[in-house]
Scaffold this motif. Structure first.
Motif, PDB file in Angstrom:
ATOM      1  N   CYS A 190     -34.962  14.277 -85.409  1.00 24.21           N
ATOM      2  CA  CYS A 190     -34.179  13.326 -84.617  1.00 24.21           C
ATOM      3  C   CYS A 190     -35.084  12.260 -84.000  1.00 24.21           C
ATOM      4  CB  CYS A 190     -33.414  14.058 -83.508  1.00 24.21           C
ATOM      5  SG  CYS A 190     -32.314  12.990 -82.562  1.00 24.21           S
ATOM      6  N   PHE A 191     -34.746  10.992 -84.254  1.00 27.01           N
ATOM      7  CA  PHE A 191     -35.427   9.848 -83.654  1.00 27.01           C
ATOM      8  C   PHE A 191     -34.426   9.141 -82.741  1.00 27.01           C
ATOM      9  CE2 PHE A 191     -37.574  10.851 -87.538  1.00 27.01           C
ATOM     10  CZ  PHE A 191     -38.919  10.669 -87.263  1.00 27.01           C
ATOM     11  N   SER A 192     -34.807   8.927 -81.489  1.00 18.94           N
ATOM     12  CA  SER A 192     -33.849   8.426 -80.505  1.00 18.94           C
ATOM     13  C   SER A 192     -34.325   7.101 -79.917  1.00 18.94           C
ATOM     14  CB  SER A 192     -33.643   9.453 -79.388  1.00 18.94           C
ATOM     15  OG  SER A 192     -34.890   9.852 -78.843  1.00 18.94           O
ATOM     16  N   PHE A 193     -33.341   6.253 -79.550  1.00 14.87           N
ATOM     17  CA  PHE A 193     -33.627   4.913 -79.053  1.00 14.87           C
ATOM     18  C   PHE A 193     -32.758   4.635 -77.838  1.00 14.87           C
ATOM     19  CE2 PHE A 193     -34.214   5.228 -83.570  1.00 14.87           C
ATOM     20  CZ  PHE A 193     -35.497   4.742 -83.760  1.00 14.87           C
ATOM     21  N   GLY A 194     -33.397   4.436 -76.668  1.00  5.74           N
ATOM     22  CA  GLY A 194     -32.686   4.085 -75.448  1.00  5.74           C
ATOM     23  C   GLY A 194     -32.611   2.577 -75.324  1.00  5.74           C
ATOM     24  N   ILE A 195     -31.401   2.048 -75.315  1.00  7.88           N
ATOM     25  CA  ILE A 195     -31.192   0.598 -75.366  1.00  7.88           C
ATOM     26  C   ILE A 195     -30.814   0.082 -73.982  1.00  7.88           C
ATOM     27  CG2 ILE A 195     -29.871  -1.251 -76.443  1.00  7.88           C
ATOM     28  CD1 ILE A 195     -29.308   0.676 -78.761  1.00  7.88           C
ATOM     29  N   GLY A 196     -31.582  -0.869 -73.471  1.00 12.66           N
ATOM     30  CA  GLY A 196     -31.269  -1.490 -72.188  1.00 12.66           C
ATOM     31  C   GLY A 196     -31.767  -0.668 -71.014  1.00 12.66           C
ATOM     32  N   GLU A 197     -31.841  -1.313 -69.866  1.00 13.60           N
ATOM     33  CA  GLU A 197     -32.293  -0.633 -68.651  1.00 13.60           C
ATOM     34  C   GLU A 197     -31.264   0.397 -68.216  1.00 13.60           C
ATOM     35  OE1 GLU A 197     -32.984  -3.792 -65.934  1.00 13.60           O
ATOM     36  OE2 GLU A 197     -34.944  -4.287 -66.781  1.00 13.60           O
ATOM     37  N   GLY A 198     -31.740   1.519 -67.685  1.00 17.16           N
ATOM     38  CA  GLY A 198     -30.838   2.535 -67.167  1.00 17.16           C
ATOM     39  C   GLY A 198     -30.529   3.652 -68.133  1.00 17.16           C
ATOM     40  N   ALA A 199     -31.044   3.590 -69.374  1.00 11.11           N
ATOM     41  CA  ALA A 199     -30.801   4.672 -70.326  1.00 11.11           C
ATOM     42  C   ALA A 199     -31.420   5.963 -69.793  1.00 11.11           C
ATOM     43  CB  ALA A 199     -31.379   4.319 -71.690  1.00 11.11           C
ATOM     44  N   SER A 200     -30.761   7.074 -70.054  1.00 13.70           N
ATOM     45  CA  SER A 200     -31.210   8.368 -69.552  1.00 13.70           C
ATOM     46  C   SER A 200     -32.491   8.797 -70.257  1.00 13.70           C
ATOM     47  CB  SER A 200     -30.120   9.424 -69.784  1.00 13.70           C
ATOM     48  OG  SER A 200     -30.632  10.722 -69.594  1.00 13.70           O
ATOM     49  N   THR A 201     -33.575   8.935 -69.498  1.00 18.18           N
ATOM     50  CA  THR A 201     -34.823   9.405 -70.095  1.00 18.18           C
ATOM     51  C   THR A 201     -34.707  10.852 -70.536  1.00 18.18           C
ATOM     52  OG1 THR A 201     -35.717  10.014 -67.921  1.00 18.18           O
ATOM     53  CG2 THR A 201     -36.228   7.811 -68.746  1.00 18.18           C
ATOM     54  N   ALA A 202     -33.919  11.641 -69.809  1.00 16.06           N
ATOM     55  CA  ALA A 202     -33.737  13.042 -70.202  1.00 16.06           C
ATOM     56  C   ALA A 202     -33.085  13.130 -71.563  1.00 16.06           C
ATOM     57  CB  ALA A 202     -32.892  13.770 -69.156  1.00 16.06           C
TER      58      ALA A 202
ATOM     59  N   MET B 271     -30.673   8.046 -83.602  1.00 17.68           N
ATOM     60  CA  MET B 271     -29.645   7.924 -82.571  1.00 17.68           C
ATOM     61  C   MET B 271     -29.921   6.699 -81.693  1.00 17.68           C
ATOM     62  SD  MET B 271     -26.955   8.893 -80.864  1.00 17.68           S
ATOM     63  CE  MET B 271     -26.579  10.543 -81.471  1.00 17.68           C
ATOM     64  N   PHE B 272     -28.963   5.757 -81.662  1.00 14.97           N
ATOM     65  CA  PHE B 272     -29.070   4.551 -80.832  1.00 14.97           C
ATOM     66  C   PHE B 272     -28.025   4.628 -79.717  1.00 14.97           C
ATOM     67  CE2 PHE B 272     -30.527   3.512 -85.043  1.00 14.97           C
ATOM     68  CZ  PHE B 272     -31.590   2.651 -84.870  1.00 14.97           C
ATOM     69  N   THR B 273     -28.461   4.562 -78.455  1.00 17.68           N
ATOM     70  CA  THR B 273     -27.506   4.627 -77.351  1.00 17.68           C
ATOM     71  C   THR B 273     -28.107   4.022 -76.098  1.00 17.68           C
ATOM     72  OG1 THR B 273     -26.168   6.125 -75.981  1.00 17.68           O
ATOM     73  CG2 THR B 273     -28.286   6.950 -76.731  1.00 17.68           C
ATOM     74  N   ASP B 274     -27.236   3.549 -75.209  1.00 14.97           N
ATOM     75  CA  ASP B 274     -27.729   3.144 -73.893  1.00 14.97           C
ATOM     76  C   ASP B 274     -27.741   4.329 -72.939  1.00 14.97           C
ATOM     77  OD1 ASP B 274     -24.991   3.241 -73.618  1.00 14.97           O
ATOM     78  OD2 ASP B 274     -24.743   1.121 -73.206  1.00 14.97           O
ATOM     79  N   GLY B 275     -27.503   5.517 -73.467  1.00 11.14           N
ATOM     80  CA  GLY B 275     -27.830   6.752 -72.776  1.00 11.14           C
ATOM     81  C   GLY B 275     -26.977   7.088 -71.581  1.00 11.14           C
ATOM     82  N   GLU B 276     -25.686   6.806 -71.629  1.00 14.01           N
ATOM     83  CA  GLU B 276     -24.824   7.038 -70.478  1.00 14.01           C
ATOM     84  C   GLU B 276     -23.878   8.201 -70.761  1.00 14.01           C
ATOM     85  OE1 GLU B 276     -23.022   3.283 -69.771  1.00 14.01           O
ATOM     86  OE2 GLU B 276     -24.919   2.235 -69.621  1.00 14.01           O
TER      87      GLU B 276
ATOM     88  N   MET C 245     -24.782   5.090 -84.214  1.00 13.92           N
ATOM     89  CA  MET C 245     -24.809   3.907 -83.360  1.00 13.92           C
ATOM     90  C   MET C 245     -23.769   3.992 -82.249  1.00 13.92           C
ATOM     91  SD  MET C 245     -26.169   1.100 -82.561  1.00 13.92           S
ATOM     92  CE  MET C 245     -27.273   1.006 -83.984  1.00 13.92           C
ATOM     93  N   ASP C 246     -24.226   3.867 -81.018  1.00 11.93           N
ATOM     94  CA  ASP C 246     -23.350   3.811 -79.847  1.00 11.93           C
ATOM     95  C   ASP C 246     -22.530   2.521 -79.903  1.00 11.93           C
ATOM     96  OD1 ASP C 246     -22.201   3.783 -77.323  1.00 11.93           O
ATOM     97  OD2 ASP C 246     -24.036   4.384 -76.286  1.00 11.93           O
ATOM     98  N   ARG C 247     -21.201   2.687 -79.891  1.00 11.14           N
ATOM     99  CA  ARG C 247     -20.315   1.518 -79.865  1.00 11.14           C
ATOM    100  C   ARG C 247     -19.408   1.555 -78.635  1.00 11.14           C
ATOM    101  NH1 ARG C 247     -17.425   0.864 -85.570  1.00 11.14           N
ATOM    102  NH2 ARG C 247     -16.328  -0.678 -84.297  1.00 11.14           N
ATOM    103  N   SER C 248     -19.876   2.221 -77.577  1.00  9.51           N
ATOM    104  CA  SER C 248     -19.109   2.259 -76.338  1.00  9.51           C
ATOM    105  C   SER C 248     -19.106   0.881 -75.691  1.00  9.51           C
ATOM    106  CB  SER C 248     -19.702   3.288 -75.378  1.00  9.51           C
ATOM    107  OG  SER C 248     -21.030   2.929 -75.025  1.00  9.51           O
ATOM    108  N   GLY C 249     -18.227   0.689 -74.703  1.00 13.16           N
ATOM    109  CA  GLY C 249     -18.064  -0.617 -74.078  1.00 13.16           C
ATOM    110  C   GLY C 249     -19.331  -1.171 -73.469  1.00 13.16           C
ATOM    111  N   SER C 250     -20.201  -0.295 -72.947  1.00 12.49           N
ATOM    112  CA  SER C 250     -21.418  -0.770 -72.296  1.00 12.49           C
ATOM    113  C   SER C 250     -22.395  -1.406 -73.278  1.00 12.49           C
ATOM    114  CB  SER C 250     -22.111   0.380 -71.561  1.00 12.49           C
ATOM    115  OG  SER C 250     -22.376   1.452 -72.448  1.00 12.49           O
TER     116      SER C 250
END
Length: 757
Positions: free
Chosen positions: A414-426, A389-394, A284-289
């Motif tokens: 690996c199962f990945s989840f882009g959270i919120g607008e702007g997550a890296s599609t790559a 993997m959960f991240t806003d992809g930054e 789980m992504d716990r970065s500030g964003s």
């Protein structure tokens, strides 16, 4: 960290005057044309730079620029040669444009605009082709990204294009014009969007052609998503596209290309069984964003709050007998347990307690280190490891992350989840592709839970192994597979395959076939698709370019991981990129308008622009509110409020799920009957004779789920399966009486067979 794009000497954006997007969709493929117009309002020449996002699966195939009434078309060149020409043109005072892909991430591009004269306007047009992703309800999703998130760069690592990106405090002062023309072999049933649309207009009687556009005045402050629905969307299809007659004989662009869209049909007997083993690692992504709201609407949860709810649901849905662990990461990482632990009531309770305490408080976004730690852990025998993997992809080092995932794909899915607008599609799409898993994007008002539970359903399916393809074409012809082989197959999910057709048929046979074989739960399965070799009309070489892009990505991967063949592979990438006119990591688009100005003396002003135009965007600032799911404020993570101090809104579904035991049962207590809207006294009083309280509570929970939450069944299906299994293990003689009384108590009409009892 610098702003992206064009800025004046006063640190103000170069005005973006208009954005016009034309979308042409043919079946599963979209061709996107975006035109952005800028004006240099300074009193001296300006060298402009802007950075913009693009879908990772897209093939950029056209770039042109227009200065005043003069237009120039870009050509694809090897990158070093393009930069030499760019620098020479600037020195001569020529107007020049150079477009290149980021070295760190294939979904970020940079456009350099050299010597834009004072008071002059510049219009730039990009065209790219892309595959449309398939959603859970079989819709095809097109996304025009309106936000490019800042990419975190750890101190001391340096940075390239992606590290130049930051959010801009400026608002979005302009609107977007977007029109779409949709055609499909199957009838179009509807087109939906979270943005306001003009009514869908059908262009023919059988509804296979239609057009739609955004309503006038749309402010481009969010991603624009279109969801296209076709009849029989899951039906396999094949389209043959004729080559370019003027292309060199024997090349990809000269020969026909076939694109196959396969939907594997798994035997129902095999799909009815769900594995009860596995090691599930949730990262789980716990970065500030992650503290940003999920969307700009009223009472929006933060990303981390939605993630907490989702983790709670996942923990309750895991099967007994499996193993699990949870990692939080930011600038560093923290696992809940030193190594994965068996799923029991005790370990689940420990994890739930820590999940409720998770905040977006761990700094930047460094995915690589936690992944390295996970991959270094010894796998548990007979417990296949699945990474969520959960991240806003930054992140700034996407290619390095994907390389690591691919190198460990044999032992980790690996199962990945882009959270919120702007997550890296790559990053998000790439991790799933390289890790033989599945990718999901959660944007706008999407609920995270149903998408994650769909991926859990895939993770609990038996793994498909030993996938092979066999191509058959008439005598005199051959078929060459383009791009990497298929390594992922899931029930109900599309697989796109490209092949180059060489030679000519020496018979009247005008059909080809492709057979896909694989093993599933120790059984061999075969799917065959026949297709016509007659080329489709008016496809515009879009499939050739997507096929070239697929082959280029495959060659680039080999180059990153091969020893002595690097130069030969690079030369092949450059050759294919130039031939097909599509982007690659080793080429760039360059356009020079000769004799358009005086030679430049002294340094140009270098500007970076925060742009927002289907290609280059910045996030509009959002007002942060303290949500009820914040630790120590308004309650547990299934409670949330618009502002602290307001009465908490309780999601009864998540509250019910949070009360389930690891074994699958519920206990009769005040919190459970509160979900039912009853008192504990009246529920206990209605307990059927000779039925234990735990069985009664669990039957009521199942009735409530089926009676009131069928629209969210994808979220609670595994919770219900565990409950049914637990009831059966109690050897209840006949649950019929409990179901009848439970229906009367809750005001439902759920049948016993509907519950699975």
């Amino acid at each position: 960290m610098l702003n992206c794009g064009l800025l004046t000497s006063k640190n103000e954006p170069v005005p973006l005057k208009s954005i016009v997007v034309d979308l042409q969709v043919k079946g599963h493929v979209a061709t996107v044309s975006s035109t952005l117009q800028y004006v240099n309002e300074e009193e001296r020449p300006l060298e402009a730079l802007f950075v913009f996002p693009m879908p990772a699966e897209a093939a950029l195939c056209h770039f042109s620029a227009k200065i005043a009434d003069k237009e120039v078309m870009a050509k694809v060149q090897e990158k070093e040669k393009a930069w030499e020409e760019y620098c020479g043109a600037i020195a001569s005072g020529d107007q020049v444009f150079l477009l290149e892909e980021s070295d760190e991430s294939e979904d970020v591009f940079r456009l350099s605009v050299g010597s834009l004269p004072p008071g002059q306007s510049a219009a730039v047009t990009f065209i790219y082709v892309t595959e449309l992703s398939v959603q859970a309800d079989h819709a095809l999703r097109f996304c025009l990204p309106a936000v490019l998130n800042p990419r975190y760069t750890p101190p001391g690592t340096g940075g390239g294009i992606v590290s130049e990106i930051t959010s801009s405090p400026a608002g979005v002062p302009y609107s977007l014009s977007l029109s779409a023309h949709v055609s499909s072999p199957n009838p179009i049933t509807k087109v939906e969007s979270k943005c306001p649309l003009e009514p869908l207009v059908f262009l023919n009687a059988d509804h296979t052609n239609a057009k739609v556009s955004l309503s006038a005045g749309h402010m481009f402050d969010r991603d624009v998503e279109l969801f296209l629905y076709y009849q029989n969307a899951h039906q396999p299809t094949a389209i043959v596209e004729a080559g370019e007659p003027t292309a060199q004989p024997g090349t990809l662009m000269r020969d026909p290309v076939v694109m196959l869209s396969l939907y594997p049909e798994f035997p129902s007997a095999l799909m009815s069984s769900v594995t009860s083993c596995g090691e599930f690692v949730f990262v789980m992504d716990r970065s500030g964003s992650m503290g940003c709201p999920m969307h700009r609407g009223k009472d929006a949860q933060t990303r981390i709050a939605s993630a907490r709810d989702t983790l709670l649901l996942l923990l309750k849905s895991l099967p007994l007998g499996c193993y699990f662990n949870i990692y939080g990461f930011g600038s560093h990482y923290e696992p809940f347990f030193p190594k994965s632990v068996e799923y029991t009531q005790e370990t689940m309770d420990q994890a739930v307690k820590r999940v409720k305490e998770m905040e977006a408080d761990m700094g930047g976004t460094e995915i690589l280190q936690p992944l390295k730690h996970i991959y270094s852990q010894q796998c548990i025998p007979n417990q296949p490891r699945q990474v969520f993997m959960f991240t806003d992809g930054e992140v700034w080092n996407t290619k390095e992350v994907l390389s690591l995932v691919r190198n460990n794909a044999e032992s980790h899915r690996c199962f990945s989840f882009g959270i919120g607008e702007g997550a890296s599609t790559a990053l998000i799409t790439g991790m799933a592709q390289e890790g033989c898993g599945h990718a999901q994007f959660i944007t706008g008002t999407d609920r995270m839970q149903p998408k994650v539970m769909q991926s859990l359903r895939y993770a609990l399916q038996p793994a498909v192994v030993d996938i092979s393809e066999e191509w058959t074409v008439p005598v005199g012809m051959s078929a060459t597979r383009l791009g990497p082989p298929i390594n992922i197959l899931f029930q109900g999910q599309r697989a796109l395959i490209y092949a180059q057709l060489k030679g000519e048929s020496q018979s009247s046979d005008s059909e080809g076939t492709v057979t896909v074989k694989y093993r599933l739960a120790d059984q061999e399965v075969t799917n065959t698709l026949s297709y016509s070799l007659k080329p489709a009309e008016n496809t515009g070489l879009s499939m050739h370019r997507l096929a070239a892009r697929s082959l280029i990505r495959s060659l680039e991967w080999e180059e990153q991981n091969e020893g002595g063949e690097k130069e030969a592979l690079k030369a092949r990438v450059v050759e294919l990129s130039v031939q097909a006119g599509v982007s690659s990591s080793h080429t760039a688009f360059i356009a020079v308008l000769k004799g358009s100005g005086e030679a430049v003396k002294g340094p140009l002003l270098r500007r970076r622009v925060p742009t927002t135009g289907g290609m280059c965007f910045t996030a509009v600032p959002m007002t942060m509110v303290c949500l009820g799911s914040v630790r120590g404020s308004c309650g547990p993570p299934w409670m949330f409020t618009g502002k602290c101090g307001a009465a908490p809104q309780i999601d009864p579904l998540l509250q019910l799920i949070s009360l389930q035991k690891a074994s699958g049962c519920w206990e009769m207590d005040g919190a459970l009957v509160e979900v039912f809207g009853k008192t504990e006294e009246e529920v206990v009083k209605q307990t059927p004779a000779q039925v234990e309280k735990g069985v009664w509570a669990t039957v009521l929970a199942l009735i409530w789920l089926h009676g009131f939450k069928m629209d969210a069944q994808v979220e609670w299906q595994f919770v219900a399966m565990k409950a049914v299994t637990w009831i059966r293990n109690q050897k209840v003689v006949s649950p019929s009486e409990s179901v009848r009384v439970g229906n009367d108590l809750l005001g439902c009409q759920v049948k016993e067979e509907d519950l699975g009892l």
